[in-house]
Design a protein around this motif. Structure first.
Motif, PDB file in Angstrom:
ATOM      1  N   ALA A  74       7.795   7.540  -9.306  1.00  0.00           N
ATOM      2  CA  ALA A  74       7.222   8.770  -8.745  1.00  0.00           C
ATOM      3  C   ALA A  74       5.702   8.678  -8.698  1.00  0.00           C
ATOM      4  CB  ALA A  74       7.671   9.970  -9.573  1.00  0.00           C
ATOM      5  N   VAL A  75       5.106   8.140  -9.765  1.00  0.00           N
ATOM      6  CA  VAL A  75       3.647   8.003  -9.800  1.00  0.00           C
ATOM      7  C   VAL A  75       3.178   7.009  -8.746  1.00  0.00           C
ATOM      8  CG1 VAL A  75       1.712   7.215 -11.205  1.00  0.00           C
ATOM      9  CG2 VAL A  75       3.464   8.675 -12.213  1.00  0.00           C
ATOM     10  N   GLN A  76       3.905   5.901  -8.598  1.00  0.00           N
ATOM     11  CA  GLN A  76       3.527   4.902  -7.599  1.00  0.00           C
ATOM     12  C   GLN A  76       3.673   5.441  -6.187  1.00  0.00           C
ATOM     13  OE1 GLN A  76       6.100   1.674  -8.809  1.00  0.00           O
ATOM     14  NE2 GLN A  76       4.488   0.682  -9.997  1.00  0.00           N
ATOM     15  N   THR A  77       4.603   6.366  -5.980  1.00  0.00           N
ATOM     16  CA  THR A  77       4.729   7.006  -4.672  1.00  0.00           C
ATOM     17  C   THR A  77       3.599   7.990  -4.455  1.00  0.00           C
ATOM     18  OG1 THR A  77       7.136   6.783  -4.738  1.00  0.00           O
ATOM     19  CG2 THR A  77       6.234   8.405  -3.211  1.00  0.00           C
ATOM     20  N   SER A  78       3.214   8.713  -5.507  1.00  0.00           N
ATOM     21  CA  SER A  78       2.152   9.702  -5.409  1.00  0.00           C
ATOM     22  C   SER A  78       0.803   9.049  -5.160  1.00  0.00           C
ATOM     23  CB  SER A  78       2.104  10.538  -6.693  1.00  0.00           C
ATOM     24  OG  SER A  78       1.076  11.492  -6.636  1.00  0.00           O
ATOM     25  N   ILE A  79       0.519   7.961  -5.880  1.00  0.00           N
ATOM     26  CA  ILE A  79      -0.734   7.219  -5.692  1.00  0.00           C
ATOM     27  C   ILE A  79      -0.357   5.753  -5.533  1.00  0.00           C
ATOM     28  CG2 ILE A  79      -3.019   6.714  -6.624  1.00  0.00           C
ATOM     29  CD1 ILE A  79      -2.826   9.163  -8.339  1.00  0.00           C
ATOM     30  N   PRO A  80      -0.094   5.313  -4.313  1.00  0.00           N
ATOM     31  CA  PRO A  80       0.395   3.942  -4.091  1.00  0.00           C
ATOM     32  C   PRO A  80      -0.719   2.912  -4.216  1.00  0.00           C
ATOM     33  CG  PRO A  80       0.109   5.070  -2.013  1.00  0.00           C
ATOM     34  CD  PRO A  80      -0.182   6.080  -3.070  1.00  0.00           C
ATOM     35  N   ALA A  81      -0.325   1.647  -4.115  1.00  0.00           N
ATOM     36  CA  ALA A  81      -1.283   0.539  -4.204  1.00  0.00           C
ATOM     37  C   ALA A  81      -1.899   0.218  -2.846  1.00  0.00           C
ATOM     38  CB  ALA A  81      -0.597  -0.702  -4.773  1.00  0.00           C
ATOM     39  N   GLU A  82      -1.406   0.829  -1.774  1.00  0.00           N
ATOM     40  CA  GLU A  82      -1.968   0.672  -0.429  1.00  0.00           C
ATOM     41  C   GLU A  82      -2.122   2.051   0.194  1.00  0.00           C
ATOM     42  OE1 GLU A  82       0.512  -1.916   1.786  1.00  0.00           O
ATOM     43  OE2 GLU A  82       0.091  -3.684   0.552  1.00  0.00           O
ATOM     44  N   ALA A  83      -2.938   2.139   1.232  1.00  0.00           N
ATOM     45  CA  ALA A  83      -3.227   3.441   1.843  1.00  0.00           C
ATOM     46  C   ALA A  83      -1.968   4.109   2.401  1.00  0.00           C
ATOM     47  CB  ALA A  83      -4.278   3.275   2.950  1.00  0.00           C
ATOM     48  N   GLN A  84      -1.143   3.351   3.127  1.00  0.00           N
ATOM     49  CA  GLN A  84       0.121   3.871   3.668  1.00  0.00           C
ATOM     50  C   GLN A  84      -0.073   5.215   4.393  1.00  0.00           C
ATOM     51  OE1 GLN A  84       3.008   4.012   0.508  1.00  0.00           O
ATOM     52  NE2 GLN A  84       2.838   1.843   0.047  1.00  0.00           N
ATOM     53  N   THR A  85      -1.111   5.279   5.216  1.00  0.00           N
ATOM     54  CA  THR A  85      -1.405   6.531   5.917  1.00  0.00           C
ATOM     55  C   THR A  85      -0.328   6.922   6.946  1.00  0.00           C
ATOM     56  OG1 THR A  85      -2.852   5.253   7.393  1.00  0.00           O
ATOM     57  CG2 THR A  85      -3.884   6.417   5.548  1.00  0.00           C
ATOM     58  N   PRO A  86       0.332   5.970   7.640  1.00  0.00           N
ATOM     59  CA  PRO A  86       1.403   6.406   8.557  1.00  0.00           C
ATOM     60  C   PRO A  86       2.511   7.155   7.824  1.00  0.00           C
ATOM     61  CG  PRO A  86       0.749   4.158   9.062  1.00  0.00           C
ATOM     62  CD  PRO A  86       0.082   4.521   7.771  1.00  0.00           C
ATOM     63  N   ALA A  87       2.910   6.649   6.650  1.00  0.00           N
ATOM     64  CA  ALA A  87       3.950   7.336   5.881  1.00  0.00           C
ATOM     65  C   ALA A  87       3.473   8.709   5.433  1.00  0.00           C
ATOM     66  CB  ALA A  87       4.355   6.483   4.676  1.00  0.00           C
ATOM     67  N   PHE A  88       2.195   8.806   5.069  1.00  0.00           N
ATOM     68  CA  PHE A  88       1.652  10.104   4.660  1.00  0.00           C
ATOM     69  C   PHE A  88       1.683  11.096   5.824  1.00  0.00           C
ATOM     70  CE2 PHE A  88      -2.184  12.817   4.614  1.00  0.00           C
ATOM     71  CZ  PHE A  88      -1.841  13.646   3.556  1.00  0.00           C
ATOM     72  N   MET A  89       1.298  10.635   7.015  1.00  0.00           N
ATOM     73  CA  MET A  89       1.298  11.533   8.172  1.00  0.00           C
ATOM     74  C   MET A  89       2.722  11.928   8.557  1.00  0.00           C
ATOM     75  SD  MET A  89      -1.671  12.408   8.842  1.00  0.00           S
ATOM     76  CE  MET A  89      -1.058  13.406  10.199  1.00  0.00           C
ATOM     77  N   ASP A  90       3.686  11.030   8.387  1.00  0.00           N
ATOM     78  CA  ASP A  90       5.077  11.397   8.643  1.00  0.00           C
ATOM     79  C   ASP A  90       5.508  12.524   7.706  1.00  0.00           C
ATOM     80  OD1 ASP A  90       5.258   9.491  10.603  1.00  0.00           O
ATOM     81  OD2 ASP A  90       6.237   7.990   9.322  1.00  0.00           O
ATOM     82  N   GLU A  91       5.092  12.436   6.445  1.00  0.00           N
ATOM     83  CA  GLU A  91       5.443  13.491   5.487  1.00  0.00           C
ATOM     84  C   GLU A  91       4.768  14.807   5.861  1.00  0.00           C
ATOM     85  OE1 GLU A  91       5.128  14.468   0.677  1.00  0.00           O
ATOM     86  OE2 GLU A  91       4.347  12.587   1.484  1.00  0.00           O
ATOM     87  N   ILE A  92       3.492  14.741   6.254  1.00  0.00           N
ATOM     88  CA  ILE A  92       2.765  15.954   6.639  1.00  0.00           C
ATOM     89  C   ILE A  92       3.391  16.583   7.869  1.00  0.00           C
ATOM     90  CG2 ILE A  92       0.572  16.754   7.628  1.00  0.00           C
ATOM     91  CD1 ILE A  92       0.506  16.486   4.626  1.00  0.00           C
ATOM     92  N   THR A  93       3.767  15.771   8.841  1.00  0.00           N
ATOM     93  CA  THR A  93       4.394  16.285  10.059  1.00  0.00           C
ATOM     94  C   THR A  93       5.722  16.957   9.740  1.00  0.00           C
ATOM     95  OG1 THR A  93       3.342  14.543  11.376  1.00  0.00           O
ATOM     96  CG2 THR A  93       5.220  15.670  12.353  1.00  0.00           C
ATOM     97  N   ALA A  94       6.484  16.352   8.838  1.00  0.00           N
ATOM     98  CA  ALA A  94       7.775  16.930   8.447  1.00  0.00           C
ATOM     99  C   ALA A  94       7.566  18.262   7.714  1.00  0.00           C
ATOM    100  CB  ALA A  94       8.546  15.954   7.577  1.00  0.00           C
ATOM    101  N   LEU A  95       6.564  18.333   6.847  1.00  0.00           N
ATOM    102  CA  LEU A  95       6.289  19.581   6.126  1.00  0.00           C
ATOM    103  C   LEU A  95       5.818  20.677   7.083  1.00  0.00           C
ATOM    104  CD1 LEU A  95       4.474  18.203   2.949  1.00  0.00           C
ATOM    105  CD2 LEU A  95       6.767  19.187   3.074  1.00  0.00           C
ATOM    106  N   ALA A  96       5.018  20.289   8.072  1.00  0.00           N
ATOM    107  CA  ALA A  96       4.564  21.271   9.064  1.00  0.00           C
ATOM    108  C   ALA A  96       5.753  21.809   9.854  1.00  0.00           C
ATOM    109  CB  ALA A  96       3.536  20.633  10.000  1.00  0.00           C
ATOM    110  N   ALA A  97       6.640  20.915  10.300  1.00  0.00           N
ATOM    111  CA  ALA A  97       7.811  21.356  11.059  1.00  0.00           C
ATOM    112  C   ALA A  97       8.712  22.240  10.202  1.00  0.00           C
ATOM    113  CB  ALA A  97       8.579  20.142  11.570  1.00  0.00           C
TER     114      ALA A  97
END
Length: 237
Positions: A74-97
């Motif tokens: 869970a911690v590694q998902t919250s603060i990963p070792a790489e930026a992973q911005t596409p995955a973050f934007m997918d999550e934000i888009t899903a939360l907005a919808a």
């Protein structure tokens, strides 16, 4: 003194000498060896006790190993070792919808290495005006001591709790997202975004009438983080 008395005295002295030699050569070494053995036994027992305690702790930790692995994931998902911005934007888009909103704009800038906040610089002392006069100055009233200023926090960069967190392994990435919809839905989205899988620290919200159509436009800005232990700070991707 007759011979019988001399023999008695000599016999007594001989017995004393024999007893002393027996103590020095026989009994005392045995006592020393026994004391050393007792000390060694106590040391071994202490070592065994410490080992048993360590073993019990390892057994207890092993029983909760699955939980610890889940927490680590869970911690590694919250603060990963790489930026992973596409995955973050997918999550934000899903939360907005999920909150009845539409993402109309987003911006993710390059990350910067974490810099802990420092104490603000102390003000320079006022320079005394030199008039050449040797007159004794009138003493001024004693001022109330000024408390030591607290460290100034850098926006989006919380103070590090450990010296292991440095600019070389902890990266701060500025993010802004604009969503469109009802005002209450925008507030609900902001709350959900801060409780998502990826740590998103919101530090600004700007809500106004929609640029076109009904509803409101809400620009949410904040920071996401990357922890790359032992490596250079990762740029935004």
């Amino acid at each position: 003194m007759d011979k019988t008395r001399l023999w008695i005295i000599g016999s007594v002295l001989a017995m004393v000498v024999v007893a002393a030699l027996g103590w020095v050569l026989g009994i005392q070494p045995q006592l020393d060896q026994s004391a050393a053995a007792d000390a060694q036994t106590l040391q071994v027992e202490g070592t065994n006790t410490a080992s048993r305690l360590a073993l019990n702790k390892l057994k207890k930790d092993s029983e909760s190993l699955d939980d610890l692995k889940s927490q680590l994931a869970a911690v590694q998902t919250s603060i990963p070792a790489e930026a992973q911005t596409p995955a973050f934007m997918d999550e934000i888009t899903a939360l907005a919808a999920a909150n009845g909103l539409t993402v109309t704009a987003s911006q993710i800038t390059d990350g910067a290495g974490f810099v802990p906040p420092v104490n603000p610089a102390a003000p320079a002392p006022a320079a005394a005006s030199g008039t050449g006069s040797t007159a004794t100055p009138t003493p001024s009233p004693t001022a109330t001591p000024t408390p030591t200023p607290k460290p100034t926090a850098v926006p989006g960069m919380p103070p590090a709790a450990s010296p292991l967190v440095t600019k070389d392994d902890f990266t701060v990435i500025p993010v802004s997202v604009t969503v469109r919809g009802a005002y209450s839905n925008i507030l609900a989205f902001v709350e959900a975004a801060q409780k998502g899988q990826r740590l998103f620290l919101v530090n600004g919200i700007d809500v106004g009438p929609a640029a076109n159509g009904p509803g409101f436009d809400g620009k949410v800005s904040g920071f996401i983080y990357v922890l790359t232990t032992g490596a250079q700070a990762a740029p935004a991707k």
